[in-house]
Design an enzyme around this catalytic site. Structure first.
Site, mmCIF file in Angstrom:
data_model
loop_
_atom_site.group_PDB
_atom_site.id
_atom_site.type_symbol
_atom_site.label_atom_id
_atom_site.label_comp_id
_atom_site.label_asym_id
_atom_site.label_seq_id
_atom_site.Cartn_x
_atom_site.Cartn_y
_atom_site.Cartn_z
ATOM 1 N N LYS A 193 4.619 23.699 35.650
ATOM 2 C CA LYS A 193 5.667 22.680 35.697
ATOM 3 C C LYS A 193 6.999 23.359 35.396
ATOM 4 C CE LYS A 193 6.670 18.064 33.771
ATOM 5 N NZ LYS A 193 6.182 16.995 32.855
ATOM 6 N N SER A 217 5.733 12.397 34.844
ATOM 7 C CA SER A 217 6.686 13.323 35.420
ATOM 8 C C SER A 217 6.061 14.599 35.995
ATOM 9 C CB SER A 217 7.703 13.714 34.349
ATOM 10 O OG SER A 217 7.070 14.406 33.291
ATOM 11 N N SER A 256 2.785 11.664 31.049
ATOM 12 C CA SER A 256 3.116 12.488 32.225
ATOM 13 C C SER A 256 2.089 13.505 32.664
ATOM 14 C CB SER A 256 4.435 13.203 31.995
ATOM 15 O OG SER A 256 5.482 12.299 32.212
HETATM 16 N N1 GLN Z 1 7.088 7.952 32.139
HETATM 17 C C1 GLN Z 1 7.465 8.174 30.780
HETATM 18 C C2 GLN Z 1 8.957 8.342 30.690
HETATM 19 O O1 GLN Z 1 9.582 8.174 31.668
HETATM 20 C C3 GLN Z 1 6.752 9.376 30.229
HETATM 21 C C4 GLN Z 1 7.305 10.646 30.723
HETATM 22 C C5 GLN Z 1 6.606 11.832 30.166
HETATM 23 O O2 GLN Z 1 5.493 11.747 29.651
HETATM 24 N N2 GLN Z 1 7.281 12.962 30.235
HETATM 25 O O3 GLN Z 1 9.506 8.642 29.683
#
Ligand code: GLN
Length: 483
Positions: free
Chosen positions: A75, A150, A174
């Site tokens: 990532k 994400s 995410s």
């Molecule tokens: N979807 C969640 C957010 O937008 C979690 C994102 C994540 O785990 N990085 O914050």
């Protein structure tokens, strides 16, 4: 070759059936062939082939470990020395990290190959990969659907067999949510198990890196390399790392599974509920005992998270000021103009929204009303978990309320988007480990089963999930056009 797992490929490499250079070349060709999925922000072809060559030498010298020569991808939130590390943002589009994240360093030491850096929501803020400066990623099962976020690039790359395994990070879901949407295995470890050094911070008290793979067996192998104490991360926990592979086949007879009734309410699509219930029935056949439990405060997770995460991000992202590194506006008039325009141009709208919310929630007069309240709720949620996990071994439930939604479907409504993490976020607030494994399909799109464990109980989670993969073949299915 691309349909084999890490465990299978390692055997092939060590038996001399193919070389890491051949394996890496094949994956680089697949990445080009499927570039329309938009998984990769950067492909490091030259570096990957150089690493593969070194790995082949290690293998022929008899010095190979289980990850030596295996093509992985990371990532783009993990700092990679001399290689662009964008975090999905225009702000860092010109940034080459001067050092490696600990996680990257460990994979390098294990002799793994890095194919490149994976697309993601900007600064890991999102649930669909649509906030990326580099454009959305497609779901390999349905090109009109999102891959989740994400870590959307990571999930898509593994599902499309462009990388054998990938890293992701999970602040509120995410790793698990994109793993569920793309039909792969994703593990979010206990907070403090995997070093955050060199992992660009979003919400420091919630962020945790973990593996995304096709099988649980592979997740165990990747976690083995990622986990462990790091003195450069003050929240890293100095606790021995068990061998995650040895207990994978242990019997599940007598395992106590708790089903939080709040996870099976009206929000859960009925077909999704059916898939999850069938998966749980498989566990009953394996000798587990299932009981209903209740976590009364869990429905407060989303509101608490959307104060705490923005508060932390507003502090963490203040370092991107156009002075030290990252995007700088053209011809600033003075220092204020430099800050305002550099940040205004460098950040996308979701990141700006979070910085504004977080700054507001932390400001004098509002701190007690919002931030402190959210922290109290966080404690209540942790206490709910503590209570139920003293009665059962693991918790199970859905990962998401629906399968992957359409590209563009939720971009106009942030609250709708936030709700897609309603079953994952509480785990981050409590700092617990959890994973997602493929459990079936709804509307021809993959559905995940979530398994949550007690602190540092990753070995048990892996055992519980691996036994399911021994009985089912959901994790072996491939999207059309990918086989
Ligand atoms: N979807 C969640 C957010 O937008 C979690 C994102 C994540 O785990 N990085 O914050």
């Amino acid at each position: 070759m691309h349909n084999q797992t890490i465990a299978e490929l390692a055997k092939g490499l060590q038996a001399g059936e193919f070389s890491s250079q051949e394996l890496t070349t094949a994956h680089l060709a697949r990445i080009k062939q499927h570039s329309g999925l938009n998984c990769f922000i950067t492909v490091t072809e030259v570096e990957a082939l150089a690493q593969a060559k070194i790995a082949d030498q290690l293998i022929s010298d008899g010095k190979a470990g289980p990850l030596t020569g295996i093509p992985l991808a990371h990532k783009d939130i993990f700092c990679t020395q001399g290689i662009k590390t964008s975090c999905g943002s225009k702000m860092l589009d010109n940034f080459q990290a001067p050092y490696n994240a600990t996680v990257i360093e460990r994979f390098n030491q294990a002799g793994a190959v890095t194919l490149g850096k994976l697309n993601m929501d900007e600064f890991a803020m999102g649930s669909s990969n649509e906030t990326s400066f580099f454009g959305p990623v497609k779901n390999p099962w349905d090109h009109s659907a999102v891959p989740g976020g994400s870590s959307g690039g990571s999930a898509c790359a593994v599902a499309a067999r462009l990388a054998v395994g990938a890293t992701g990070t999970d602040t509120g879901g995410s790793i698990r949510q994109p793993a569920a949407f793309c039909g792969i295995t994703g593990l979010k470890p206990t907070y403090g198990r995997v070093s955050r050094y060199g992992m660009i911070a979003f919400a420091s008290s919630l962020d945790q890196g973990g593996p995304m793979t096709r099988t649980v067996e592979d997740a165990a192998l990747m976690l083995q390399t990622m986990a462990g104490f790091d003195s450069r991360d003050s929240t890293s926990v100095d606790k021995p790392v068990p061998d995650y592979s040895t207990g994978l086949n242990d019997s599940l007879a007598g395992l106590k599974i708790g089903l939080p009734k709040e996870f099976f309410g009206d929000n859960l699509n009925t077909q999704m509920a059916q898939v999850v219930e069938e998966a749980i029935a498989e566990y009953t056949r394996l000798g587990a005992e299932v009981v209903e439990v209740s976590m009364p405060n869990i429905n407060l997770s989303i509101p608490a998270y959307y104060i705490i995460a923005p508060a932390e991000c507003s502090a963490n992202l203040s370092r991107f000021d156009g002075v030290r590194y990252g995007h700088r506006c053209e011809a600033p008039e003075d220092l204020n103009d430099l800050y305002i325009r550099s940040r205004g141009e460098g950040f996308g709208s979701e990141v700006k929204r979070r910085i504004l919310i977080g700054t507001y929630a932390l400001s004098t007069g509002y701190y007690d009303a919002y931030y402190l309240q959210a922290q109290k709720i966080r404690r209540l949620i942790s206490d709910d978990f503590k209570k139920v996990l003293s009665e059962v071994d693991v918790l199970m439930g859905p990962v998401t309320p629906t399968p992957a939604f359409g590209l563009g479907e939720k971009t106009g409504d942030p609250i709708e988007m936030y709700l897609s993490d309603m079953y994952t976020i509480a785990v981050n607030l409590a700092g617990l480990p959890a994973l997602s494994i493929p459990a079936g399909f709804v509307d021809q799109k993959p559905v995940g089963l979530q398994i949550i464990g007690n602190y540092f109980d990753e070995a048990r989670l892996l055992n519980v999930a691996h036994r399911f993969q021994q009985e089912t073949d959901w994790h072996q299915q491939a999207p059309a056009g990918i086989e």
